[in-house]
Scaffold this motif. Structure first.
Motif, PDB file in Angstrom:
ATOM      1  N   TRP A  55       0.827  -1.204   0.000  1.00 10.48           N
ATOM      2  CA  TRP A  55       0.000   0.000   0.000  1.00 10.48           C
ATOM      3  C   TRP A  55       0.865   1.259   0.000  1.00 10.48           C
ATOM      4  CZ3 TRP A  55      -4.527   2.112  -0.803  1.00 10.48           C
ATOM      5  CH2 TRP A  55      -4.807   3.355  -0.245  1.00 10.48           C
ATOM      6  N   SER A  56       1.876   1.298   0.847  1.00 10.98           N
ATOM      7  CA  SER A  56       2.728   2.490   0.904  1.00 10.98           C
ATOM      8  C   SER A  56       3.495   2.672  -0.398  1.00 10.98           C
ATOM      9  CB  SER A  56       3.699   2.395   2.088  1.00 10.98           C
ATOM     10  OG  SER A  56       4.501   1.232   1.990  1.00 10.98           O
ATOM     11  N   ASP A  57       3.914   1.553  -1.015  1.00 13.13           N
ATOM     12  CA  ASP A  57       4.585   1.639  -2.320  1.00 13.13           C
ATOM     13  C   ASP A  57       3.666   2.299  -3.350  1.00 13.13           C
ATOM     14  OD1 ASP A  57       6.837   0.298  -1.369  1.00 13.13           O
ATOM     15  OD2 ASP A  57       6.038  -1.666  -1.931  1.00 13.13           O
ATOM     16  N   LEU A  58       2.422   1.829  -3.396  1.00 10.65           N
ATOM     17  CA  LEU A  58       1.485   2.348  -4.384  1.00 10.65           C
ATOM     18  C   LEU A  58       1.145   3.809  -4.128  1.00 10.65           C
ATOM     19  CD1 LEU A  58      -0.913  -0.703  -4.759  1.00 10.65           C
ATOM     20  CD2 LEU A  58       0.681   0.153  -6.455  1.00 10.65           C
ATOM     21  N   HIS A  59       0.996   4.183  -2.874  1.00  6.79           N
ATOM     22  CA  HIS A  59       0.686   5.570  -2.550  1.00  6.79           C
ATOM     23  C   HIS A  59       1.806   6.491  -3.034  1.00  6.79           C
ATOM     24  CE1 HIS A  59      -1.282   8.839  -0.455  1.00  6.79           C
ATOM     25  NE2 HIS A  59      -0.135   9.144   0.124  1.00  6.79           N
ATOM     26  N   ARG A  60       3.049   6.084  -2.786  1.00  8.17           N
ATOM     27  CA  ARG A  60       4.189   6.897  -3.227  1.00  8.17           C
ATOM     28  C   ARG A  60       4.273   6.924  -4.750  1.00  8.17           C
ATOM     29  NH1 ARG A  60       9.143   5.835  -4.788  1.00  8.17           N
ATOM     30  NH2 ARG A  60       9.089   3.662  -4.119  1.00  8.17           N
ATOM     31  N   LEU A  61       4.063   5.786  -5.389  1.00  9.79           N
ATOM     32  CA  LEU A  61       4.116   5.732  -6.847  1.00  9.79           C
ATOM     33  C   LEU A  61       3.040   6.622  -7.470  1.00  9.79           C
ATOM     34  CD1 LEU A  61       4.753   1.932  -7.491  1.00  9.79           C
ATOM     35  CD2 LEU A  61       6.347   3.811  -7.897  1.00  9.79           C
ATOM     36  N   HIS A  62       1.862   6.634  -6.878  1.00 11.61           N
ATOM     37  CA  HIS A  62       0.788   7.469  -7.410  1.00 11.61           C
ATOM     38  C   HIS A  62       1.087   8.953  -7.227  1.00 11.61           C
ATOM     39  CE1 HIS A  62      -2.238   3.893  -7.070  1.00 11.61           C
ATOM     40  NE2 HIS A  62      -1.436   3.792  -8.109  1.00 11.61           N
ATOM     41  N   LEU A  63       1.694   9.307  -6.097  1.00 13.28           N
ATOM     42  CA  LEU A  63       2.101  10.702  -5.904  1.00 13.28           C
ATOM     43  C   LEU A  63       3.166  11.092  -6.921  1.00 13.28           C
ATOM     44  CD1 LEU A  63       2.254  10.980  -2.007  1.00 13.28           C
ATOM     45  CD2 LEU A  63       0.680  12.199  -3.544  1.00 13.28           C
ATOM     46  N   ASP A  64       4.124  10.186  -7.150  1.00 14.43           N
ATOM     47  CA  ASP A  64       5.168  10.464  -8.147  1.00 14.43           C
ATOM     48  C   ASP A  64       4.561  10.570  -9.547  1.00 14.43           C
ATOM     49  OD1 ASP A  64       7.010  10.389  -6.130  1.00 14.43           O
ATOM     50  OD2 ASP A  64       7.742   8.368  -6.573  1.00 14.43           O
ATOM     51  N   TYR A  65       3.574   9.716  -9.805  1.00 19.30           N
ATOM     52  CA  TYR A  65       2.922   9.736 -11.115  1.00 19.30           C
ATOM     53  C   TYR A  65       2.199  11.069 -11.323  1.00 19.30           C
ATOM     54  CZ  TYR A  65       0.206   7.917 -15.070  1.00 19.30           C
ATOM     55  OH  TYR A  65      -0.342   7.701 -16.304  1.00 19.30           O
ATOM     56  N   LEU A  66       1.484  11.517 -10.301  1.00 21.38           N
ATOM     57  CA  LEU A  66       0.785  12.792 -10.389  1.00 21.38           C
ATOM     58  C   LEU A  66       1.775  13.940 -10.563  1.00 21.38           C
ATOM     59  CD1 LEU A  66      -2.022  14.165 -10.220  1.00 21.38           C
ATOM     60  CD2 LEU A  66      -1.593  14.453  -7.768  1.00 21.38           C
ATOM     61  N   ALA A  67       2.915  13.864  -9.864  1.00 22.20           N
ATOM     62  CA  ALA A  67       3.940  14.902  -9.989  1.00 22.20           C
ATOM     63  C   ALA A  67       4.475  14.965 -11.415  1.00 22.20           C
ATOM     64  CB  ALA A  67       5.070  14.640  -9.001  1.00 22.20           C
ATOM     65  N   ALA A  68       4.669  13.789 -12.030  1.00 20.40           N
ATOM     66  CA  ALA A  68       5.143  13.759 -13.411  1.00 20.40           C
ATOM     67  C   ALA A  68       4.116  14.365 -14.360  1.00 20.40           C
ATOM     68  CB  ALA A  68       5.463  12.320 -13.817  1.00 20.40           C
ATOM     69  N   LEU A  69       2.845  14.094 -14.122  1.00 26.46           N
ATOM     70  CA  LEU A  69       1.796  14.693 -14.937  1.00 26.46           C
ATOM     71  C   LEU A  69       1.777  16.214 -14.764  1.00 26.46           C
ATOM     72  CD1 LEU A  69      -1.226  12.237 -14.446  1.00 26.46           C
ATOM     73  CD2 LEU A  69       0.259  12.443 -16.449  1.00 26.46           C
ATOM     74  N   ALA A  70       1.987  16.676 -13.539  1.00 23.13           N
ATOM     75  CA  ALA A  70       2.013  18.120 -13.286  1.00 23.13           C
ATOM     76  C   ALA A  70       3.176  18.771 -14.014  1.00 23.13           C
ATOM     77  CB  ALA A  70       2.102  18.379 -11.785  1.00 23.13           C
ATOM     78  N   ARG A  71       4.337  18.126 -14.002  1.00 31.56           N
ATOM     79  CA  ARG A  71       5.494  18.687 -14.717  1.00 31.56           C
ATOM     80  C   ARG A  71       5.218  18.734 -16.219  1.00 31.56           C
ATOM     81  NH1 ARG A  71       8.238  15.424 -10.885  1.00 31.56           N
ATOM     82  NH2 ARG A  71       8.622  13.791 -12.429  1.00 31.56           N
ATOM     83  N   ALA A  72       4.572  17.695 -16.742  1.00 33.65           N
ATOM     84  CA  ALA A  72       4.236  17.679 -18.171  1.00 33.65           C
ATOM     85  C   ALA A  72       3.244  18.790 -18.510  1.00 33.65           C
ATOM     86  CB  ALA A  72       3.663  16.319 -18.545  1.00 33.65           C
ATOM     87  N   ALA A  73       2.305  19.030 -17.590  1.00 33.44           N
ATOM     88  CA  ALA A  73       1.314  20.084 -17.825  1.00 33.44           C
ATOM     89  C   ALA A  73       1.959  21.457 -17.894  1.00 33.44           C
ATOM     90  CB  ALA A  73       0.253  20.055 -16.728  1.00 33.44           C
ATOM     91  N   LEU A  74       3.090  21.631 -17.192  1.00 32.56           N
ATOM     92  CA  LEU A  74       3.776  22.922 -17.162  1.00 32.56           C
ATOM     93  C   LEU A  74       4.842  23.057 -18.240  1.00 32.56           C
ATOM     94  CD1 LEU A  74       4.189  23.294 -13.295  1.00 32.56           C
ATOM     95  CD2 LEU A  74       2.869  24.825 -14.768  1.00 32.56           C
TER      96      LEU A  74
END
Length: 398
Positions: free
Chosen positions: A257-276
């Motif tokens: 669970w903690s692995d997935l939570h961190r991976l999802h946060l990292d995934y969202l961060a990557a999407l945010a960087r792409a959006a910018l």
């Protein structure tokens, strides 16, 4: 009284029953028992705009062989009745035959068709069930739900019996039905499944990950998991079928669970960087990030936090899924427009429609992404993304 919803009109070919409703009535036409269920046909669902049945509901349903014993038990010793009897009878006969059962359902003269008898008891009545019910003042709310239609047809039959005043033209059929031999089939243990079941059963996939995954110290399958997640989110949704695939994959590579939570946060961060990457994101991009945040079951402010952090970093744009001229694209299911229209549209945009799904196919366009068609099953095996027609147009820049 029986009613079935089907994938199409040809039982002798590849069309299947996807919902069955059975309503038992006594000789006076009073309803004594009701039973109905969705049926998993193992293929796409055909004209969903008519029957309004979703693949995410049907995937929870039993197949016809799993309910054959129950259906046979409900029909044994009774006169089969339906509105347009030949249609429902032919589909039931064919489904039993596919299940290896010789059901006594071939002769429509051994049943009662409320459509056939409508002119006698409802002068001027149209052929369709809705029109007959309206003329007989029988309520019909939720038309094209098999149990709803069977119930309405049963009440229509009751109306005929009242108007017959004892002169029932099919009275002799009951004795014939009692002598008719049905194969002895075990009653199914599969519970009936009604529409809307997916809303009750399909909890967020992360909640199911928490319930099923062991805790491990390192996320060994992180890259592969994120690659699968990227394909799933092409359609801006995590359908129940895709959620199951994510759950199974995460369990297989031992992500906690903690692995997935961190991976999802990292995934969202990557999407945010792409959006910018091309400047300050538009409101539509920000809404998209918030939508992904909800899909990944992250805190509601996670998208804004990811954008704030992304503004302080400079990274190259993420590689995105792209359709290139000449890519093979396959289609499955019945969308609002016919398949050949979508194939011509794809060809006009520079892509090559393909009749089958192979490893060379880049994308499968499905009327319902949860479809159980053979093409969809192959696409999931080969890792070919399955998207809606609207997403296909978006990926094609239209």
């Amino acid at each position: 009284m029986v009613d079935v919803e089907t994938t199409g009109l040809r039982p002798g070919r590849h069309d299947r029953i996807i919902e069955v409703g059975i309503v038992q009535v006594d000789p006076a036409g009073r309803i004594t028992r009701e039973w109905g269920t969705l049926v998993n046909p193992g293929r796409d669902l055909g004209p969903q705009r008519i029957h309004r049945i979703s693949a995410r509901d049907v995937r929870h349903a039993p197949s016809f062989p799993e309910i054959a014993g129950t259906v046979a038990g409900l029909l044994r010793g009774r006169v089969l009745a339906a509105h347009n009897l030949r249609f429902d009878q032919s589909f039931l006969y064919t489904e039993f035959r596919r299940a290896g059962v010789a059901a006594p359902l071939r002769d429509p003269e051994n049943g009662v068709c409320t459509m056939r008898w409508a002119p006698r008891f409802l002068p001027g009545a149209p052929r369709n069930l809705a029109g007959c019910c309206a003329l007989a003042e029988v309520p019909l709310s939720g038309h094209h739900d098999a149990l709803v239609d069977a119930r309405a047809a049963a009440r229509l039959l009751g109306c005929y019996l009242q108007r017959a005043e004892g002169d029932v033209p099919w009275a002799g059929l009951l004795a014939t039905a009692e002598r008719t031999l049905w194969p002895d089939l075990p009653v199914s243990e599969a519970p009936p499944v009604r529409r809307g079941v997916a809303t009750q059963r399909d909890t967020h996939f992360l909640a199911r990950v928490l319930d099923t995954l062991p805790r491990v110290p390192e996320p060994r399958g992180a890259d592969a998991y994120l690659g699968l997640l990227d394909r799933v989110l092409l359609d801006h949704d995590i359908s129940p079928t895709a959620a199951d695939a994510l759950v199974a994959f995460a369990a297989g590579v031992g992500l906690s669970w903690s692995d997935l939570h961190r991976l999802h946060l990292d995934y969202l961060a990557a999407l945010a960087r792409a959006a910018l990457a091309d400047g300050e994101p538009t409101e539509a991009r920000r809404i998209e990030l918030v939508h992904v945040t909800r899909l990944l079951d992250l805190p509601l402010d996670a998208a804004d936090q990811a954008l704030r952090r992304a503004r302080d970093t400079v990274v190259p744009p993420l590689a995105r899924f792209r359709l290139e001229p000449g890519d093979l694209v396959a289609f499955t299911g019945e969308a609002d427009e016919q398949r050949h229209v979508w194939e011509e549209r794809a060809r006009a945009m520079g892509y090559e429609p393909h009749p089958r799904v192979t490893r060379r196919v880049k994308l499968l366009v499905a009327a319902d992404p949860d479809t159980m068609s053979q093409k969809a099953r192959r696409a999931r095996i080969y890792g070919v993304p399955i998207v809606t027609p609207g997403t296909f147009l978006r990926l094609a820049g239209r």
